[in-house]
Motif scaffolding. Structure first.
Motif, PDB file in Angstrom:
ATOM      1  N   TRP A 123     -32.453   3.096 139.952  1.00 48.50           N
ATOM      2  CA  TRP A 123     -33.804   3.578 140.263  1.00 48.50           C
ATOM      3  C   TRP A 123     -34.834   2.821 139.413  1.00 48.50           C
ATOM      4  O   TRP A 123     -35.884   2.410 139.882  1.00 48.50           O
TER       5      TRP A 123
ATOM      6  N   ASP B  51     -39.569   1.935 147.324  1.00 48.77           N
ATOM      7  CA  ASP B  51     -39.081   2.924 146.367  1.00 48.77           C
ATOM      8  C   ASP B  51     -37.995   3.824 146.950  1.00 48.77           C
ATOM      9  O   ASP B  51     -37.943   4.024 148.154  1.00 48.77           O
ATOM     10  N   ARG B  52     -37.127   4.327 146.079  1.00 47.30           N
ATOM     11  CA  ARG B  52     -36.101   5.277 146.488  1.00 47.30           C
ATOM     12  C   ARG B  52     -36.317   6.558 145.704  1.00 47.30           C
ATOM     13  O   ARG B  52     -36.800   6.518 144.572  1.00 47.30           O
ATOM     14  N   GLU B  53     -35.907   7.695 146.264  1.00 45.83           N
ATOM     15  CA  GLU B  53     -35.990   8.964 145.533  1.00 45.83           C
ATOM     16  C   GLU B  53     -34.725   9.110 144.697  1.00 45.83           C
ATOM     17  O   GLU B  53     -33.613   8.936 145.224  1.00 45.83           O
TER      18      GLU B  53
ATOM     19  N   LEU C   3     -30.601   8.950 145.698  1.00 45.17           N
ATOM     20  CA  LEU C   3     -29.849   7.815 145.173  1.00 45.17           C
ATOM     21  C   LEU C   3     -28.630   8.313 144.398  1.00 45.17           C
ATOM     22  O   LEU C   3     -27.527   7.762 144.496  1.00 45.17           O
TER      23      LEU C   3
END
Lengths: 194, 194
Positions: free
Chosen positions: B161, B171-173, B177
């Motif tokens: 992250w 972006d990733r949460e 992830l």
């Protein structure tokens, strides 16, 4: 190493461990350790940077052993199989001298500072195994996961092996105990979908 | 807390993080941190024992959050499901303020001493989750395995992250992830028999 000090490093390490176990790590001085094997403090400091380092004597050799075992696993071995083989070898390394491993563990367990140092060392093993897996062409995330899973199972097996040694129960071999814990880790994760 | 210092703790932590990021942790003094929010050094030391502690501000609250989440998981939840839920909540805690988490991480990553501290903190989370599972009647070994597996997956998800945040990729949460990494850990372990 001077020619009048054959295996001074090993003898100093043994003597230190004995003194730490008998009178406590904090209360043992380098002067006492040196005197107990008939060398000078200066000789001690030629072999170890400080009192604490004695407890991690052999760690570099073990790290090399584990890294090489991952690198030299059969080409067909999955990442987890390569890590498992390496950590069985690591277990066999401790199993060679359980008494020494237990004396050392008693000293490390009694000090928060030494326990932290131990944690950092275990992390170095995990990083080294992950690196050796990446060298084999394993994806970075998979490499780190296999190494961390192996290290977690090893840490637990090692703690149980120590507890068994203290309890006077019938002894267990560390490599086999490690495999048993690793199998249980697999089952525990399989229950993620429950 | 004096009545002239509303939320001094939070303001000091924000100011410190900003200074650490701008000019480096080692080169920032407590006097500077205090001055930047208009309080005295003495006020700083009423809230934090030292410069380093600022970086672990909120850790106790997070530890409590995670422990409570394990304790309050549905009765039917397997140990791994309880841990997974708790660590998704932990991920959501970081996800609330990604910028702050990343500023902090940049400071921690740059120092070997702080990285060690971080490792010790993560171990405390694992120990707390294992304790909460034992309270639920889970066998000690299973409890430790579930907690360690969760902590390993979280550590890896967190590092990814952070890397995503630095790279400018989409972006990733963090909670999602984490679940993805945990699922991959399960597959990696399933290949133990290959």
């Amino acid at each position: 190493m001077g020619r009048w000090e054959p295996n001074a490093r090993g003898r100093l390490a043994d003597a230190a461990l004995k003194l730490y176990a008998e009178q406590g790590f904090d209360r043992t001085t380098v002067a006492e350790i040196a005197a107990s094997v008939g060398v000078t403090e200066r000789t001690f400091f030629r072999h170890f940077t400080d009192k604490r380092e004695v407890l991690f004597y052999g760690a570099e050799a073990a790290l090399e052993l584990v890294t090489r075992a991952v690198a030299e696993a059969p080409e067909s071995a999955s990442p987890m199989v390569a890590v498992s083989g390496a950590l069985q070898a690591f277990g066999a390394f401790f199993q060679e001298d359980p008494r020494r491993a237990r004396d050392r563990d008693a000293v490390v367990s009694a000090s928060a500072e030494l326990r932290e140092r131990e944690l950092v060392k275990l992390d170095a093993f995990s990083l080294a195994m992950a690196g050796a897996l990446r060298e084999r062409g394993v994806e970075p995330r998979t490499a780190t996961l296999a190494a961390e899973a192996g290290a977690a199972a090893f840490k637990i097996a090692y703690a149980e092996w120590m507890a068994i040694g203290r309890s006077g129960e019938k002894d267990r071999e560390l490599p086999g105990l490690f495999l048993e814990v690793l199998a249980e880790l697999t089952s525990v994760l399989d229950a993620t979908r429950d």
